[in-house]
Design an enzyme around this catalytic site. Structure first.
Site, PDB file in Angstrom:
ATOM      1  N   HIS A   1     -20.933 -74.158 -49.221  1.00  0.00           N
ATOM      2  CA  HIS A   1     -21.127 -72.726 -48.935  1.00  0.00           C
ATOM      3  C   HIS A   1     -22.082 -72.190 -49.995  1.00  0.00           C
ATOM      4  O   HIS A   1     -21.710 -71.967 -51.134  1.00  0.00           O
ATOM      5  CB  HIS A   1     -19.780 -71.976 -48.959  1.00  0.00           C
ATOM      6  CG  HIS A   1     -18.942 -72.249 -47.745  1.00  0.00           C
ATOM      7  ND1 HIS A   1     -17.575 -72.341 -47.777  1.00  0.00           N
ATOM      8  CD2 HIS A   1     -19.299 -72.483 -46.457  1.00  0.00           C
ATOM      9  CE1 HIS A   1     -17.108 -72.600 -46.573  1.00  0.00           C
ATOM     10  NE2 HIS A   1     -18.136 -72.694 -45.747  1.00  0.00           N
TER      11      HIS A   1
ATOM     12  N   GLU B   1     -21.680 -69.931 -53.270  1.00  0.00           N
ATOM     13  CA  GLU B   1     -20.643 -70.201 -54.282  1.00  0.00           C
ATOM     14  C   GLU B   1     -21.255 -70.978 -55.440  1.00  0.00           C
ATOM     15  O   GLU B   1     -20.954 -72.154 -55.672  1.00  0.00           O
ATOM     16  CB  GLU B   1     -19.475 -70.933 -53.617  1.00  0.00           C
ATOM     17  CG  GLU B   1     -18.865 -70.079 -52.501  1.00  0.00           C
ATOM     18  CD  GLU B   1     -17.884 -70.800 -51.585  1.00  0.00           C
ATOM     19  OE1 GLU B   1     -17.389 -70.165 -50.633  1.00  0.00           O
ATOM     20  OE2 GLU B   1     -17.607 -72.002 -51.814  1.00  0.00           O
TER      21      GLU B   1
ATOM     22  N   ARG C   1     -23.942 -67.809 -46.812  1.00  0.00           N
ATOM     23  CA  ARG C   1     -22.923 -68.858 -46.973  1.00  0.00           C
ATOM     24  C   ARG C   1     -23.227 -70.089 -46.121  1.00  0.00           C
ATOM     25  O   ARG C   1     -22.887 -71.225 -46.488  1.00  0.00           O
ATOM     26  CB  ARG C   1     -21.599 -68.203 -46.573  1.00  0.00           C
ATOM     27  CG  ARG C   1     -20.487 -69.073 -46.076  1.00  0.00           C
ATOM     28  CD  ARG C   1     -19.349 -68.212 -45.534  1.00  0.00           C
ATOM     29  NE  ARG C   1     -18.454 -68.952 -44.693  1.00  0.00           N
ATOM     30  CZ  ARG C   1     -17.241 -69.365 -45.117  1.00  0.00           C
ATOM     31  NH1 ARG C   1     -16.836 -69.088 -46.329  1.00  0.00           N
ATOM     32  NH2 ARG C   1     -16.453 -70.026 -44.323  1.00  0.00           N
TER      33      ARG C   1
ATOM     34  N   HIS D   1     -15.366 -75.851 -53.613  1.00  0.00           N
ATOM     35  CA  HIS D   1     -15.679 -74.530 -53.066  1.00  0.00           C
ATOM     36  C   HIS D   1     -15.311 -73.505 -54.132  1.00  0.00           C
ATOM     37  O   HIS D   1     -14.721 -73.848 -55.165  1.00  0.00           O
ATOM     38  CB  HIS D   1     -14.826 -74.233 -51.833  1.00  0.00           C
ATOM     39  CG  HIS D   1     -15.163 -75.060 -50.633  1.00  0.00           C
ATOM     40  ND1 HIS D   1     -15.526 -74.527 -49.429  1.00  0.00           N
ATOM     41  CD2 HIS D   1     -15.201 -76.407 -50.454  1.00  0.00           C
ATOM     42  CE1 HIS D   1     -15.764 -75.501 -48.553  1.00  0.00           C
ATOM     43  NE2 HIS D   1     -15.566 -76.645 -49.158  1.00  0.00           N
TER      44      HIS D   1
ATOM     45  N   GLU E   1     -10.866 -74.784 -54.565  1.00  0.00           N
ATOM     46  CA  GLU E   1     -11.445 -73.432 -54.574  1.00  0.00           C
ATOM     47  C   GLU E   1     -11.423 -72.999 -56.036  1.00  0.00           C
ATOM     48  O   GLU E   1     -10.369 -72.692 -56.582  1.00  0.00           O
ATOM     49  CB  GLU E   1     -10.591 -72.469 -53.715  1.00  0.00           C
ATOM     50  CG  GLU E   1     -10.663 -72.740 -52.221  1.00  0.00           C
ATOM     51  CD  GLU E   1     -11.962 -72.226 -51.585  1.00  0.00           C
ATOM     52  OE1 GLU E   1     -12.727 -71.542 -52.291  1.00  0.00           O
ATOM     53  OE2 GLU E   1     -12.204 -72.532 -50.395  1.00  0.00           O
TER      54      GLU E   1
END
Lengths: 308, 93
Positions: free
Chosen positions: A68, A71, A126, A195, A269
């Site tokens: 993405h 990020e 993204r 991520h 994440e």
């Protein structure tokens, strides 16, 4: 050009600077690090992986970041991690034993077109930058494009949506390049994708909320990894299967890698400890990379000690 | 380069499934141009959404009318982006 050894990890970098740093790393550690091209993006940018190998045809661990585009802390963390792996080999017993037995493949920028677009046109971008026929909207969410429950709940069929799954599984050449590499290599034993943000460490499944066969082991490894991570700066992670930790998301990376028999499939994440979302201040790049490294090492050690 | 002057990121805490449903409906309102950074999933879990400056009033009125708890996580997105840009230029110099 950046001179050897003084790459500033405290700052975000352009795709060119990242590519230069990869070349520098390969030049600094010629017996360990090489650059492998696994394909190119929709806009024909190279998809270059760093290969850490002490030779031979070994089983391997895969690590990627930046699927993405916006990020940025994940790309930065991947680059810091690349340096850490190279500089720790021969110095840290754990990394030395891992690399004496397994190879490591690291893809710092999984979505190069999106990354450049987020730096030049729209910081919030993204998705990929592929053109969708019949729509004026652009791009596919590459984390919904994998052939695992593709098109199911948790992905959109609207090309203008940020979670658009694409016209068909592997429609995105960036995804297809990784799929082909994983299939051709055939001995990937762990797959970790970075991520951001929300401080989560997740494992399959995302497309369904039923428990995977290896739930207990994956949960145990993830808990241990999250504890290692928290031990450095106190960053608290939540651990569990994608479906119950956040939401049902079809077509996601680790669901596909797990379906290929890669048992140790995890999605990170990374942090936002300061409520900046994915706009993490550059001063937090190194602390984020340092703590993430402890979790990555825990997972890699487990993979080394539990061959299958 | 697209700018985000005055855009805000709201931290929303839906209390129940019904409030989550309202948020999902809000996301579907394409004219509001909402960018969910973190989707509403579980009651009590926070959702994060970037709201363009022009839609802020409408969104806050909606949330308040529905009794959906929220706070402002980022007051002005462009301020953060300018800082990021500055650091990248500084680093390049």
């Amino acid at each position: 050009r950046q001179r050897n050894g003084n790459f500033n990890f405290e700052a975000y970098h352009t795709l060119e600077e990242i590519s230069q740093e990869m070349d520098t790393l390969a030049a600094q550690y010629p017996g360990l690090v090489s650059k492998v091209n696994i394909g190119q993006s929709f806009e024909k940018r190279p998809m270059n992986v760093l290969k850490f190998s002490t030779g031979g045809d070994k089983p391997a661990i895969w690590l990627d970041a930046g699927i993405h585009a916006r990020e940025w802390v994940t790309q930065a963390t991947a680059l810091w991690t690349a340096n850490k792996i190279a500089s720790d080999y021969g110095n840290d017993p754990s990394i030395t034993s891992i690399l004496d037995t397994m190879d490591i493949f690291l893809l710092p920028v999984t979505n190069p077109d999106g990354y450049v677009f987020s730096q030049t046109k729209n910081r919030m971008w993204r998705k990929t930058r592929s053109k969708v026929s019949g729509s004026f909207c652009v791009g596919v969410d590459p984390n919904r494009n994998w052939d695992a429950g593709f098109g199911g709940p948790g992905a959109s069929n609207n090309p203008c949506s940020d979670s658009y799954h694409g016209p068909h599984a592997n429609s995105e050449v960036e995804v297809k390049s990784i799929v082909d590499f994983i299939k051709s290599h055939g001995k990937i034993k762990a797959f970790i994708t970075l991520h951001s943000y929300s401080q989560l460490l997740m494992f399959p499944y995302g497309y369904t909320c039923t428990k995977s066969d290896n739930f207990d082991e994956l949960n145990e490894v993830a808990q241990k990894a999250a504890q290692s991570l928290a031990s450095l700066h106190g960053t608290k992670y939540k651990v569990g299967p994608i479906c119950s930790v956040i939401y049902q998301a079809s077509g996601s990376t680790v669901d596909w890698t797990y379906s290929q028999g890669i048992k140790y499939s995890f999605t990170f994440e990374l942090r936002d400890t300061g409520r900046y979302g994915f706009l993490l201040p550059a001063s937090q790049i190194i602390p984020t990379a340092q703590e993430t490294w402890l979790a990555l090492r825990t997972i890699m050690e487990h993979t080394l000690n539990h061959p299958y | 380069q697209e700018t985000f002057v005055g855009d805000q990121v709201l931290e929303i805490t839906p209390r129940n499934e019904e409030q989550i449903k309202h948020l999902v409906e809000l996301e579907a309102e394409e004219h509001l141009q909402l960018d969910f950074w973190k989707l509403p999933t579980i009651p009590g879990e926070t959702a994060h959404v970037r709201v363009p400056f022009v839609s802020i009033q409408a969104v806050k009125v909606f949330l308040e009318s529905q009794g959906i708890a929220y706070s402002t996580m980022i007051e002005d997105v462009q301020v953060l982006l300018d800082k990021e840009n500055e650091e990248m230029l500084l680093n390049r110099r």
